[in-house]
Design a protein around this motif. Structure first.
Motif, PDB file in Angstrom:
ATOM      1  N   PHE A  70      26.863 -79.013 -51.383  1.00 10.92           N
ATOM      2  CA  PHE A  70      27.933 -79.956 -51.050  1.00 10.92           C
ATOM      3  C   PHE A  70      27.300 -81.278 -50.655  1.00 10.92           C
ATOM      4  N   GLN A  71      28.100 -82.339 -50.668  1.00  9.00           N
ATOM      5  CA  GLN A  71      27.643 -83.660 -50.255  1.00  9.00           C
ATOM      6  C   GLN A  71      27.791 -83.773 -48.746  1.00  9.00           C
ATOM      7  N   LYS A  72      26.789 -84.297 -48.067  1.00  6.69           N
ATOM      8  CA  LYS A  72      26.841 -84.402 -46.611  1.00  6.69           C
ATOM      9  C   LYS A  72      27.817 -85.492 -46.164  1.00  6.69           C
ATOM     10  N   SER A  73      28.344 -85.326 -44.963  1.00  5.79           N
ATOM     11  CA  SER A  73      29.326 -86.264 -44.417  1.00  5.79           C
ATOM     12  C   SER A  73      28.631 -87.392 -43.650  1.00  5.79           C
ATOM     13  N   LYS A  80      36.570 -79.416 -55.569  1.00  9.15           N
ATOM     14  CA  LYS A  80      36.109 -80.800 -55.584  1.00  9.15           C
ATOM     15  C   LYS A  80      34.891 -80.999 -54.687  1.00  9.15           C
ATOM     16  N   ARG A  81      34.734 -80.161 -53.669  1.00  6.34           N
ATOM     17  CA  ARG A  81      33.691 -80.363 -52.674  1.00  6.34           C
ATOM     18  C   ARG A  81      32.418 -79.567 -52.898  1.00  6.34           C
ATOM     19  N   PHE A  82      32.500 -78.455 -53.598  1.00  2.00           N
ATOM     20  CA  PHE A  82      31.352 -77.569 -53.748  1.00  2.00           C
ATOM     21  C   PHE A  82      30.951 -77.400 -55.202  1.00  2.00           C
ATOM     22  N   LYS A  83      29.639 -77.256 -55.429  1.00  2.00           N
ATOM     23  CA  LYS A  83      29.106 -76.981 -56.759  1.00  2.00           C
ATOM     24  C   LYS A  83      28.165 -75.783 -56.651  1.00  2.00           C
ATOM     25  N   LYS A  95      21.539 -83.155 -50.942  1.00  2.38           N
ATOM     26  CA  LYS A  95      22.617 -82.171 -51.003  1.00  2.38           C
ATOM     27  C   LYS A  95      22.476 -81.193 -49.849  1.00  2.38           C
ATOM     28  N   SER A 111      40.893 -78.181 -53.145  1.00  2.00           N
ATOM     29  CA  SER A 111      39.999 -79.005 -52.336  1.00  2.00           C
ATOM     30  C   SER A 111      38.574 -78.469 -52.387  1.00  2.00           C
ATOM     31  N   ALA A 112      38.432 -77.146 -52.453  1.00  2.00           N
ATOM     32  CA  ALA A 112      37.092 -76.549 -52.490  1.00  2.00           C
ATOM     33  C   ALA A 112      36.386 -76.833 -53.803  1.00  2.00           C
TER      34      ALA A 112
END
Length: 65
Positions: A24-27, A12-15, A47, A9-10
């Motif tokens: 990360f992309q904001k929610s 996919k969420r962090f670069k 970002k 999961s991490a």
């Protein structure tokens, strides 16, 4: 000794950027956008950068440390 897996999961969420920051992309940008102001939605496009207290934890999830 088996290999240690990266948290799926991490990854996919962090670069990790070239300078070493973790982004990360904001929610809150998926739905119910009509009640949110244009300024708020515009800022959600940017970002996010992982804060320094959480940085070690995220790096451990990504197996970078």
């Amino acid at each position: 000794m088996p290999k240690v897996k990266t948290n799926s999961s991490a990854k996919k969420r962090f670069k990790v950027t070239g300078s070493g920051e973790i982004t990360f992309q904001k929610s809150f940008k998926r739905h119910i956008l009509t009640k949110k102001s244009t300024k708020r939605k515009r800022n959600l496009r940017k970002k996010g950068v992982v804060a320094s207290p959480n940085r070690d934890f995220v790096m451990r999830l990504l197996r970078l440390k």
